[in-house]
Design an enzyme around this catalytic site. Structure first.
Site, PDB file in Angstrom:
ATOM      1  N   CYS A  56     -10.597   4.533   1.827  1.00 56.48           N
ATOM      2  CA  CYS A  56     -10.588   3.133   2.259  1.00 56.48           C
ATOM      3  C   CYS A  56     -10.141   3.036   3.724  1.00 56.48           C
ATOM      4  O   CYS A  56      -9.160   3.660   4.125  1.00 56.48           O
ATOM      5  CB  CYS A  56      -9.649   2.323   1.380  1.00 56.48           C
ATOM      6  SG  CYS A  56      -9.585   0.554   1.819  1.00 56.48           S
ATOM      7  N   CYS A  60      -3.171  -0.144   4.391  1.00 55.35           N
ATOM      8  CA  CYS A  60      -2.099  -0.625   3.514  1.00 55.35           C
ATOM      9  C   CYS A  60      -1.059   0.471   3.345  1.00 55.35           C
ATOM     10  O   CYS A  60      -1.360   1.566   2.853  1.00 55.35           O
ATOM     11  CB  CYS A  60      -2.666  -1.034   2.163  1.00 55.35           C
ATOM     12  SG  CYS A  60      -4.015  -2.240   2.265  1.00 55.35           S
ATOM     13  N   CYS A  63      -0.530   2.464  -0.125  1.00 54.27           N
ATOM     14  CA  CYS A  63      -1.683   2.859  -0.931  1.00 54.27           C
ATOM     15  C   CYS A  63      -2.075   4.318  -0.751  1.00 54.27           C
ATOM     16  O   CYS A  63      -2.270   4.793   0.380  1.00 54.27           O
ATOM     17  CB  CYS A  63      -2.874   1.960  -0.611  1.00 54.27           C
ATOM     18  SG  CYS A  63      -4.297   2.262  -1.684  1.00 54.27           S
ATOM     19  N   CYS A 100     -10.904  -3.704 -16.302  1.00 57.47           N
ATOM     20  CA  CYS A 100     -10.837  -3.962 -14.870  1.00 57.47           C
ATOM     21  C   CYS A 100     -11.373  -2.747 -14.114  1.00 57.47           C
ATOM     22  O   CYS A 100     -11.037  -1.604 -14.439  1.00 57.47           O
ATOM     23  CB  CYS A 100      -9.389  -4.234 -14.452  1.00 57.47           C
ATOM     24  SG  CYS A 100      -8.583  -5.528 -15.428  1.00 57.47           S
ATOM     25  N   CYS A 131     -13.173  -7.710 -15.076  1.00 56.67           N
ATOM     26  CA  CYS A 131     -12.460  -7.984 -13.835  1.00 56.67           C
ATOM     27  C   CYS A 131     -12.816  -6.878 -12.853  1.00 56.67           C
ATOM     28  O   CYS A 131     -12.925  -5.713 -13.245  1.00 56.67           O
ATOM     29  CB  CYS A 131     -10.947  -8.011 -14.078  1.00 56.67           C
ATOM     30  SG  CYS A 131      -9.948  -8.317 -12.592  1.00 56.67           S
ATOM     31  N   CYS A 191      -7.440 -13.377 -10.348  1.00 60.54           N
ATOM     32  CA  CYS A 191      -6.328 -12.497 -10.709  1.00 60.54           C
ATOM     33  C   CYS A 191      -5.648 -12.110  -9.401  1.00 60.54           C
ATOM     34  O   CYS A 191      -6.253 -11.442  -8.562  1.00 60.54           O
ATOM     35  CB  CYS A 191      -6.849 -11.264 -11.443  1.00 60.54           C
ATOM     36  SG  CYS A 191      -5.574 -10.038 -11.833  1.00 60.54           S
ATOM     37  N   ARG A 264       1.051 -10.271 -15.879  1.00 60.58           N
ATOM     38  CA  ARG A 264       0.886  -8.873 -16.285  1.00 60.58           C
ATOM     39  C   ARG A 264       1.951  -7.982 -15.667  1.00 60.58           C
ATOM     40  O   ARG A 264       2.148  -7.993 -14.458  1.00 60.58           O
ATOM     41  CB  ARG A 264      -0.496  -8.349 -15.897  1.00 60.58           C
ATOM     42  CG  ARG A 264      -0.685  -6.879 -16.295  1.00 60.58           C
ATOM     43  CD  ARG A 264      -2.053  -6.331 -15.959  1.00 60.58           C
ATOM     44  NE  ARG A 264      -3.067  -7.038 -16.709  1.00 60.58           N
ATOM     45  CZ  ARG A 264      -4.078  -7.696 -16.147  1.00 60.58           C
ATOM     46  NH1 ARG A 264      -4.198  -7.720 -14.842  1.00 60.58           N
ATOM     47  NH2 ARG A 264      -4.961  -8.308 -16.893  1.00 60.58           N
TER      48      ARG A 264
END
Length: 324
Positions: A56, A60, A63, A100, A131, A191, A264
């Protein structure tokens, strides 16, 4: 996306006052709100699959999948539809009611959308809620996902507006909110939650929940993640484990601020004791991820979850958790 309550928005000062309530009073208020909208003994089980891992371009700081850091995660191509549907079938057999799918992209390319939409249709045909989390979206991409039958789009705000620049520089929190607006305008449920334990303050955690609660409407699903230590990421130098009672207070706050949302208990459960998880359920958490892995990090095994629910006299929700 403005007002978060019928009368007015929550303020951080009043939410901080709620957070500071004596623990029995806070838990009573959270459990009262929970019982008004949900069966307190039922826990939704969701399953999460990385359909495209690593590489990616975002930075971040928490991550493992960012190409900016040497975390040992190998970049992969987008999975084939048939394999994803097979994984979804296994998740359903294991008790999941929502499936998901996550792809490590800044935003999906239009050429990838055909395959993702086929995954959504295939998973939905199994009778599971769907999701996906694919990064930032355009309105046209949202429309394609809606037409494929997508139920939820996950796009976390991660933390407070103030702390956000400390962990991400390749996008802003307003970029995140823009995509959430596209998703909501496109008729797909939202979400959206965040991560704690990255070096943020309690005020940052409160600010994150206030931002979520003041969306119009609030997210239908709110994942609360505890950051897992990932070597090679900048957050490793600043992150600190969240004290268990502080986590329970945060869950209770989420339940009070967003009483009709599924809350969650997401990443980080592998390091939580049964007692911590039990208090989180009492505070209003009513969904967990099942399966051994969450994208690239560990998760409790299904038999451990089953044993805990049995010990508590609780049960998996027969269908996805939703307001009664």
């Amino acid at each position: 996306m403005q007002a978060g309550r019928p009368d007015r928005q929550w303020t951080e000062a009043e939410v901080a006052a709620l957070y500071a309530l004596p623990f029995p009073e806070l838990m009573f208020r959270a459990q009262s709100a929970h019982r008004r909208h949900f069966d307190p003994a039922a826990i939704e089980q969701a399953s999460l699959l990385s359909i495209k891992t690593g590489g990616c371009p975002e930075d971040c700081g928490y991550c493992s999948q960012s190409a900016a850091y040497a975390t040992g995660v190998k970049a992969t191509k987008l999975m084939e539809v048939e394999r994803v549907v097979a994984e979804a079938a296994r998740a359903k057999a294991g008790g999941a009611t929502r499936f998901c799918m996550g792809a490590a992209w800044r935003s999906p390319k239009d050429r990838d959308m055909d395959k993702v939409c086929a995954m959504i249709a295939g998973v939905r045909a199994l009778g599971l809620e769907t999701c996906v989390t694919l990064g930032m979206l355009t309105p046209d991409q949202v429309e394609r996902l809606r037409e494929a039958g997508l139920d939820y789009y996950n796009h976390n705000i991660d933390t407070s507006r103030e702390f956000y620049p400390e962990i991400i520089t390749t996008r802003t929190i307003d970029d995140r909110l823009e995509t959430l607006g596209h998703v909501r305008d496109g008729g797909i449920k939202v979400c959206c939650g965040g991560i704690v334990g990255m070096g943020e303050t309690i005020a940052d955690r409160i600010g994150m929940l206030v931002l979520l609660a003041n969306l119009d409407p609030p997210p239908e699903s709110v994942p609360i993640n505890m950051w897992n230590e990932i070597r090679g990421t900048p957050v490793l130098d600043k992150g600190e484990p969240v004290e268990p009672i502080a986590l329970v207070r945060l869950v209770a706050l989420a339940r009070i601020l967003m009483p009709e949302s599924v809350v969650r208990l997401s990443a980080g459960r592998d390091s939580m004791s049964d007692e911590t998880q039990s208090l989180c359920f009492l505070a209003g958490a009513n969904s967990i991820f099942t399966g051994d892995v969450l994208l690239t990090t560990a998760n409790p095994q299904r038999d451990r979850d089953a044993a805990l629910l049995a010990k508590l006299g609780m049960r998996p929700a027969a269908v996805a958790a939703r307001a009664r």
